[in-house]
Design a protein around this motif. Structure first.
Motif, short mmCIF file in Angstrom:
data_model
loop_
_atom_site.label_atom_id
_atom_site.label_comp_id
_atom_site.label_asym_id
_atom_site.label_seq_id
_atom_site.Cartn_x
_atom_site.Cartn_y
_atom_site.Cartn_z
N ILE A 104 0.83 -1.21 0.00
CA ILE A 104 0.00 0.00 0.00
C ILE A 104 0.86 1.26 0.00
N ARG A 105 2.13 1.11 0.33
CA ARG A 105 3.03 2.27 0.41
C ARG A 105 3.49 2.65 -0.99
N GLY A 106 4.00 3.84 -1.11
CA GLY A 106 4.47 4.31 -2.41
C GLY A 106 5.90 4.78 -2.36
N CYS A 107 6.78 4.01 -1.72
CA CYS A 107 8.19 4.41 -1.64
C CYS A 107 8.75 4.56 -3.05
N ARG A 108 9.29 5.71 -3.35
CA ARG A 108 9.62 6.06 -4.73
C ARG A 108 10.85 5.33 -5.26
N PHE A 109 11.64 4.73 -4.38
CA PHE A 109 12.83 4.01 -4.80
C PHE A 109 12.57 2.52 -5.01
N CYS A 110 11.42 2.02 -4.55
CA CYS A 110 11.22 0.58 -4.36
C CYS A 110 10.63 -0.08 -5.61
N GLN A 138 -5.84 6.82 0.03
CA GLN A 138 -6.30 7.49 -1.18
C GLN A 138 -5.73 6.77 -2.40
N CYS A 139 -6.57 6.34 -3.32
CA CYS A 139 -6.11 5.71 -4.55
C CYS A 139 -5.34 6.74 -5.37
N THR A 140 -4.14 6.38 -5.80
CA THR A 140 -3.30 7.31 -6.54
C THR A 140 -3.49 7.21 -8.04
N CYS A 185 -2.62 4.92 -10.16
CA CYS A 185 -1.36 4.56 -10.81
C CYS A 185 -1.58 3.68 -12.04
N GLY A 186 -2.71 3.00 -12.12
CA GLY A 186 -3.02 2.16 -13.26
C GLY A 186 -2.96 0.68 -12.99
N ALA A 187 -2.34 0.27 -11.87
CA ALA A 187 -2.16 -1.15 -11.61
C ALA A 187 -3.47 -1.88 -11.34
N ASP A 188 -4.50 -1.15 -10.90
CA ASP A 188 -5.77 -1.82 -10.62
C ASP A 188 -6.52 -2.17 -11.90
N GLN A 189 -5.99 -1.79 -13.06
CA GLN A 189 -6.64 -2.10 -14.34
C GLN A 189 -5.95 -3.25 -15.07
N LEU A 190 -5.07 -3.98 -14.37
CA LEU A 190 -4.30 -5.03 -15.04
C LEU A 190 -5.18 -6.16 -15.56
N ASN A 191 -6.14 -6.60 -14.75
CA ASN A 191 -7.04 -7.67 -15.14
C ASN A 191 -8.46 -7.14 -15.24
N PRO A 192 -9.25 -7.62 -16.20
CA PRO A 192 -10.65 -7.20 -16.26
C PRO A 192 -11.36 -7.53 -14.94
N GLY A 193 -11.99 -6.53 -14.35
CA GLY A 193 -12.70 -6.76 -13.10
C GLY A 193 -11.81 -6.91 -11.89
N SER A 194 -10.52 -6.59 -12.03
CA SER A 194 -9.61 -6.76 -10.90
C SER A 194 -9.88 -5.72 -9.82
N VAL A 195 -9.50 -6.06 -8.61
CA VAL A 195 -9.74 -5.19 -7.47
C VAL A 195 -8.45 -5.05 -6.67
N CYS A 196 -8.14 -3.83 -6.28
CA CYS A 196 -6.99 -3.59 -5.42
C CYS A 196 -7.47 -3.61 -3.97
N ASP A 197 -6.94 -4.54 -3.17
CA ASP A 197 -7.37 -4.68 -1.78
C ASP A 197 -7.06 -3.46 -0.94
N ALA A 198 -6.19 -2.58 -1.44
CA ALA A 198 -5.83 -1.40 -0.66
C ALA A 198 -6.99 -0.43 -0.56
N LYS A 199 -7.94 -0.53 -1.50
CA LYS A 199 -9.04 0.45 -1.52
C LYS A 199 -10.01 0.22 -0.38
#
Length: 612
Positions: A267-273, A594-596, A598-612
């Motif tokens: 869920i973190r957004g460390c910019r180096f990671c 807060q959802c940023t 980023c686009g990763a939640d659109q990888l699979n059709p109907g996919s869900v990001c548990d962070a939300k």
């Protein structure tokens, strides 16, 4: 085991590395197998057997009827010398058969410094190093792992790269190969078909051209290959395969315990990671499934220790319930439960009370930077108050060993930031003196610094790595300001980090350097006993390549990056925006707040990001 092998094993260190025959290893009837897969880890048995991804893929492939997957690890130097002397090819541990006779050879690429081992293992198998020289359908050489997100330095050696999580796409690729084998396809026909499977990158189907200044001018797909290859993910971890009957190693390994994966992503957004971006979106397992898998894994292996695995375990929503469920079984059965990857901002007294049931092996935390300004630059989302509160809770609970991890060379870092590491460590020591219930035991605070490496698919992928001389100056500056004997300072050597930066952001021209260094004797480069920086300097000179072009150069926003053909699902525009936020020392909230977008939640059709 063949008689020649029996003859040489008494002459090598740790012969159990090479014998196989472990409890829970999979043995199949050759007469009922039509496809054989060699799962290769380009490091020693102790490292490879500790890798959870290897354990998962081993089980996934062996679940397939008619397919037999065996493990292969890089031999230590003494064993390699004996194998070459006795003409013993690299073999699978389960059967002892040469992997040159297998259908598919798959490598796990988790660290750039293991690349020379891949070449060495191919050579030990008696196979040509380059994909173009292996003209037959088999063996097909594939690779996956985090390093595959910039596959270019290894592109001339590998037939197919698998991007992202392999549980599903590996099965699809094996089935495609079986079809090709049955129908007598050519290798080119197989590669063209494989490129149509989402998540598979076939480098030979892309033509790369360069500007006069050495930067990439174009990456052109051919034969209908996609312009961008996006990683694969597993959406439902509760239903995906997990190895609850893990192989019990026959010699000590690095992580000799049950590893229970609680969730993927962060869920973190460390910019180096790189891992934080590469494993998005967040997907969790339910506590009930984890309890069952943990208990079954211990019962089927006899392990007396279990660790919870993730990028940030204390961010798991149901951690307390999970700990309670596991400990109700672990405590009466003498199994120790440990939690690495803890966060300072959510380490609570209630969590510590649960950890009290096991032995106090020490707590680890990664502030990454010594000042709040720099922690904001990298978006660590943790304050000094969080860090000291973490230590106060731990010390009051009886812990007396704490490890603190930092990086030197982060973008915008100043001497004040470096000295902030020493100041923070001293504050941690003072907290111990204030709250420890037993001063007589003493305290050990370990400060470790790594040399920052800009990685592809992160907000810092455009940044320059500082020079070796500057890194060593900052190490000395910090070392000279740590005077408390209770604080131990350890730092990473700069040479491997310099090479890591070169290969992390290299292009296909780096393959020449890699092969040249290997021919000069480079191998097992992750081990001090074998690493020789001089070999690499000679290889760069012989190939006419300037390593600073890859490691020490800032990229423009418009530059076409060598890894732009591969995608982790995070939009490049988002990464650039995060870079701009870094230079403002501006925080981006974590994904749970807060959802940023980023686009990763659109990888699979109907996919869900548990962070939300």
């Amino acid at each position: 085991m063949n008689r020649t092998l029996e003859h040489i094993l008494p002459r090598v260190q740790k012969p159990a590395r090479y014998t196989g025959g472990e409890y829970n290893a999979v043995i199949k009837d050759r007469s009922r197998v039509d496809t054989r897969v060699a799962l290769c880890f380009p490091d020693t048995y102790e490292i490879g057997m500790s890798n959870l991804g290897i354990r998962i893929l081993y089980g996934v492939v062996n679940q397939m009827d008619g397919v037999w997957c065996e493990r292969v690890f890089a031999p230590w130097g003494d064993m390699e010398e004996e194998m070459r002397r006795e003409s013993i090819p690299l073999y699978g541990l389960e059967s002892g058969d040469s992997i040159a006779d297998f259908d598919i050879i798959g490598f796990s690429l988790g660290y750039e410094m293991a690349y020379t081992n891949v070449l060495n293992m191919l050579d030990l198998a008696g196979l040509p190093l380059r994909s173009a020289e292996r003209t037959g359908l088999s063996p097909l050489v594939i690779a996956g792992g985090t390093c595959a997100f910039n596959a270019e330095p290894m592109a001339p050696f590998i037939d197919i790269f698998s991007l992202g999580e392999g549980e599903e796409v590996t099965v699809e690729l094996v089935n495609l190969y079986r079809k090709a084998k049955e129908e007598c396809w050519t290798k080119e026909e197989l590669l063209i078909a494989a490129a149509q499977i989402p998540g598979l990158y076939v480098p030979s189907l892309y033509e790369v051209s360069y500007h006069d200044d050495g930067t990439v001018s174009a990456i052109t797909p051919t034969h209908g290959a996609p312009a961008t290859v996006t990683k694969r993910i597993v959406q439902d971890l509760d239903k995906s395969y997990f190895p609850t009957a893990p192989i019990v190693p026959s010699t000590e390994i690095v992580h000799d315990r049950v590893m229970l994966e609680v969730f993927r992503g962060c869920i973190r957004g460390c910019r180096f990671c790189q891992a934080g971006y590469a494993y998005r979106p967040v997907r969790s397992k339910s506590a009930g499934v984890l309890v069952r898998q943990g208990i079954e894994s211990c019962q089927n292996s006899g392990y007396q220790e279990m660790t919870l695995s993730s990028l940030s375990t204390s961010d798991y929503r149901y951690l307390l319930d999970l700990c309670d469920g596991l400990q109700s079984w672990c405590d009466p059965n003498g199994v120790n439960l440990s939690l690495p990857s803890l966060r300072a901002d959510n380490f609570s007294w209630s969590l510590m009370e649960r950890l009290q049931h096991g032995r106090k092996s020490g707590l680890t935390f990664a502030p990454e930077a010594g000042t709040q300004r720099l922690r904001d630059v990298i978006n660590k989302n943790v304050t000094e108050e969080d860090i000291l509160s973490f230590c106060r809770t731990a010390f009051a609970g009886g812990w007396s060993t704490v490890k603190l991890y930092f990086m030197l060379g982060l973008p915008t870092e100043t001497d004040e930031d470096v000295l902030g590491i020493a100041d923070l460590a001293e504050k941690v020591y003072r907290i111990w003196r204030e709250v420890t219930p037993n001063r007589s035991r003493g305290v050990k605070i370990t400060v470790s610094t790594a040399f920052f490496v800009p990685k592809p698919h992160t907000a810092f992928q455009w940044e320059a790595q500082i020079s070796r001389a500057e890194y060593e100056r900052r190490v000395k500056l910090l070392r000279d300001h740590i005077r408390n004997r209770a604080i131990v300072y350890r730092w990473h050597d700069p040479e491997t980090s310099l090479l890591e930066a070169v290969f992390a952001r290299g292009d296909r021209r780096m393959a020449e350097v890699l092969e040249c260094a290997w021919r000069k004797g480079a191998k097992l480069d992750t081990w001090n006993e074998y690493f020789d920086y001089g070999r690499w300097q000679e290889a760069f000179a012989d190939c006419g390549v300037d390593p600073d072009f890859y490691a020490a150069r800032v990229r423009d926003k418009e530059e076409l990056l060598p890894w732009s053909v591969t995608s982790v699902g995070v939009r490049p525009a988002f990464l650039w925006r995060e870079r701009e936020q870094a230079y403002k020392a501006a925080i981006t909230p974590d994904c749970r707040r807060q959802c940023t977008r980023c686009g990763a939640d659109q990888l699979n059709p109907g996919s869900v990001c548990d962070a939300k």
